[in-house]
Design a protein around this motif. Sequence first.
Motif, PDB file in Angstrom:
ATOM      1  N   LEU A 290     -20.558   9.618   5.642  1.00  0.00           N
ATOM      2  CA  LEU A 290     -21.089  10.930   5.276  1.00  0.00           C
ATOM      3  C   LEU A 290     -21.605  10.947   3.839  1.00  0.00           C
ATOM      4  O   LEU A 290     -22.278  11.904   3.433  1.00  0.00           O
ATOM      5  N   GLY A 291     -21.265   9.904   3.060  1.00  0.00           N
ATOM      6  CA  GLY A 291     -21.770   9.818   1.690  1.00  0.00           C
ATOM      7  C   GLY A 291     -20.725   9.978   0.609  1.00  0.00           C
ATOM      8  O   GLY A 291     -21.064   9.982  -0.588  1.00  0.00           O
ATOM      9  N   HIS A 292     -19.457  10.096   0.966  1.00  0.00           N
ATOM     10  CA  HIS A 292     -18.400  10.211  -0.049  1.00  0.00           C
ATOM     11  C   HIS A 292     -18.212   8.867  -0.755  1.00  0.00           C
ATOM     12  O   HIS A 292     -18.233   7.810  -0.108  1.00  0.00           O
ATOM     13  N   LYS A 293     -18.046   8.912  -2.089  1.00  0.00           N
ATOM     14  CA  LYS A 293     -17.924   7.678  -2.877  1.00  0.00           C
ATOM     15  C   LYS A 293     -16.661   6.907  -2.519  1.00  0.00           C
ATOM     16  O   LYS A 293     -16.645   5.681  -2.504  1.00  0.00           O
ATOM     17  N   THR A 294     -15.585   7.634  -2.267  1.00  0.00           N
ATOM     18  CA  THR A 294     -14.340   7.020  -1.838  1.00  0.00           C
ATOM     19  C   THR A 294     -13.556   8.054  -1.048  1.00  0.00           C
ATOM     20  O   THR A 294     -13.991   9.210  -0.892  1.00  0.00           O
ATOM     21  N   VAL A 295     -12.389   7.638  -0.558  1.00  0.00           N
ATOM     22  CA  VAL A 295     -11.566   8.512   0.286  1.00  0.00           C
ATOM     23  C   VAL A 295     -10.127   8.466  -0.222  1.00  0.00           C
ATOM     24  O   VAL A 295      -9.553   7.375  -0.364  1.00  0.00           O
ATOM     25  N   TRP A 296      -9.562   9.629  -0.502  1.00  0.00           N
ATOM     26  CA  TRP A 296      -8.146   9.709  -0.873  1.00  0.00           C
ATOM     27  C   TRP A 296      -7.291   9.676   0.396  1.00  0.00           C
ATOM     28  O   TRP A 296      -7.783   9.953   1.496  1.00  0.00           O
ATOM     29  N   HIS A 297      -6.015   9.337   0.231  1.00  0.00           N
ATOM     30  CA  HIS A 297      -5.135   9.229   1.399  1.00  0.00           C
ATOM     31  C   HIS A 297      -3.833   9.975   1.169  1.00  0.00           C
ATOM     32  O   HIS A 297      -3.158   9.775   0.153  1.00  0.00           O
ATOM     33  N   LEU A 298      -3.510  10.844   2.125  1.00  0.00           N
ATOM     34  CA  LEU A 298      -2.209  11.507   2.176  1.00  0.00           C
ATOM     35  C   LEU A 298      -1.434  10.825   3.291  1.00  0.00           C
ATOM     36  O   LEU A 298      -1.721  11.025   4.473  1.00  0.00           O
ATOM     37  N   GLY A 299      -0.482   9.957   2.918  1.00  0.00           N
ATOM     38  CA  GLY A 299       0.212   9.120   3.886  1.00  0.00           C
ATOM     39  C   GLY A 299       1.529   9.694   4.350  1.00  0.00           C
ATOM     40  O   GLY A 299       2.063  10.638   3.785  1.00  0.00           O
ATOM     41  N   GLY A 300       2.071   9.067   5.398  1.00  0.00           N
ATOM     42  CA  GLY A 300       3.388   9.422   5.892  1.00  0.00           C
ATOM     43  C   GLY A 300       4.474   8.701   5.116  1.00  0.00           C
ATOM     44  O   GLY A 300       4.198   8.036   4.109  1.00  0.00           O
ATOM     45  N   PRO A 301       5.715   8.784   5.559  1.00  0.00           N
ATOM     46  CA  PRO A 301       6.831   8.151   4.843  1.00  0.00           C
ATOM     47  C   PRO A 301       6.621   6.641   4.718  1.00  0.00           C
ATOM     48  O   PRO A 301       6.215   5.993   5.684  1.00  0.00           O
ATOM     49  N   PRO A 302       6.891   6.066   3.562  1.00  0.00           N
ATOM     50  CA  PRO A 302       6.713   4.620   3.379  1.00  0.00           C
ATOM     51  C   PRO A 302       7.557   3.785   4.337  1.00  0.00           C
ATOM     52  O   PRO A 302       7.227   2.628   4.611  1.00  0.00           O
ATOM     53  N   THR A 303       8.653   4.346   4.850  1.00  0.00           N
ATOM     54  CA  THR A 303       9.520   3.622   5.778  1.00  0.00           C
ATOM     55  C   THR A 303       8.965   3.591   7.203  1.00  0.00           C
ATOM     56  O   THR A 303       9.515   2.902   8.062  1.00  0.00           O
ATOM     57  N   SER A 304       7.895   4.344   7.449  1.00  0.00           N
ATOM     58  CA  SER A 304       7.346   4.447   8.803  1.00  0.00           C
ATOM     59  C   SER A 304       6.339   3.338   9.064  1.00  0.00           C
ATOM     60  O   SER A 304       5.423   3.105   8.267  1.00  0.00           O
ATOM     61  N   PHE A 305       6.499   2.655  10.212  1.00  0.00           N
ATOM     62  CA  PHE A 305       5.530   1.631  10.614  1.00  0.00           C
ATOM     63  C   PHE A 305       4.143   2.229  10.761  1.00  0.00           C
ATOM     64  O   PHE A 305       3.156   1.703  10.269  1.00  0.00           O
ATOM     65  N   ALA A 306       4.039   3.353  11.484  1.00  0.00           N
ATOM     66  CA  ALA A 306       2.730   3.964  11.728  1.00  0.00           C
ATOM     67  C   ALA A 306       2.062   4.329  10.409  1.00  0.00           C
ATOM     68  O   ALA A 306       0.869   4.072  10.204  1.00  0.00           O
ATOM     69  N   ALA A 307       2.822   4.932   9.499  1.00  0.00           N
ATOM     70  CA  ALA A 307       2.258   5.316   8.209  1.00  0.00           C
ATOM     71  C   ALA A 307       1.803   4.094   7.421  1.00  0.00           C
ATOM     72  O   ALA A 307       0.743   4.095   6.785  1.00  0.00           O
ATOM     73  N   ASP A 308       2.597   3.026   7.462  1.00  0.00           N
ATOM     74  CA  ASP A 308       2.262   1.807   6.735  1.00  0.00           C
ATOM     75  C   ASP A 308       0.981   1.185   7.272  1.00  0.00           C
ATOM     76  O   ASP A 308       0.105   0.772   6.505  1.00  0.00           O
ATOM     77  N   ARG A 309       0.837   1.102   8.607  1.00  0.00           N
ATOM     78  CA  ARG A 309      -0.369   0.518   9.194  1.00  0.00           C
ATOM     79  C   ARG A 309      -1.611   1.364   8.859  1.00  0.00           C
ATOM     80  O   ARG A 309      -2.683   0.829   8.572  1.00  0.00           O
ATOM     81  N   ARG A 310      -1.478   2.673   8.914  1.00  0.00           N
ATOM     82  CA  ARG A 310      -2.615   3.536   8.600  1.00  0.00           C
ATOM     83  C   ARG A 310      -3.002   3.398   7.126  1.00  0.00           C
ATOM     84  O   ARG A 310      -4.182   3.352   6.774  1.00  0.00           O
TER      85      ARG A 310
END
Length: 345
Positions: A186-206
């Motif tokens: 869409l043209g954004h220079k970069t993308v910030w990330h709001l992640g899940g708990p660091p202990t979560s596999f799903a959050a870590d992979r994302r």
Amino acid sequence: MSAEESPGKRRRGPSMADVARLAGVSGQTVSRVANDRHNVDAETRDRVRAAMNQLGYRPNSAARALRNGEYRSIGVIVFELHSFGTTRTLDAIATAATIRGYSINLVPVLDVTQSAVTNAFGRLGEQAVDGVIILIEAHTLDAAGVRLPEGLSVVVVDSSAHYDYPIVDTDQRQGARLATEHLLDLGHKTVWHLGGPPTSFAADRRRRSWEQTLIDHGREVPPVYDGDWSATSGYEAGCRLAEDDQVTAVFVANDQMALGLLRALYERGLAVPDDVSVVGFDDMEEAAHFWPPLTTVRQTFAEVGRQSVDALIAEIHSGEHHKVPVAVPTELVIRKSTAPPSNRN
């Protein structure tokens, strides 16, 4: 009144012999029908089943299991039953098992420890299940040093698990890449990330996939804001993100945190998507009714459940472990929460 019919004495239920007499067949034929054997012609099978229904005869499932070596029952060990992904996956597993003619025995664990998981397997053993699906993130299992029992069919719903069992999960990497690339396109220079708990596999992979996607596109990797999957944590992180004029696009690790982020941005006078674009993950039913409707990554929980049950039943029947990871594809659902960047920064 006979003793058999006297008050307080339970009447004997219809027997296999009663069904055989009514249907005009042998007891062996009734047994074949009751055990779902295929060497009975359709007309005779229908007549036997009609007699069973008329008499109220119910085959003894325990005795049938002893004869056939199969209980038609699947155990599920689960942690964090309240979370959205867990409840949806569990519902999908139950649906898939029912379609395949299996019942579900659910054993929640309150804490993921070696003793808790061992006790859960013990309880399922007492309930005579054919196999077990483990619905616990592998990061948690690994951290607890959990050892899975030998000689039992097991499927782990988590693609990071280091066990010699079938592994089924959503393709977390693909979903995060789709979300991040959509915002970059869409043209954004970069993308910030709001992640899940660091202990979560799903959050870590994302998180890892989001970071790698930015690197692959030669973009700056901003600092990560961690939440705990809740809308409240999304709101709190959103209040901090809203203070940074450089933030024009945010990939959020789940829809509930995205909901909190939307509220924080609104309260600080920032419009979505005019000022900040937001992408979630899950595609929960409510996501289409957020304001604005949320662009998000859809997980196909029904397919995860089906693949998990299919893999377990294949193990039950073959008696062998087949460690072939299954990554169920995701899909980006584009709605109104994303747009090209404005001149905010």
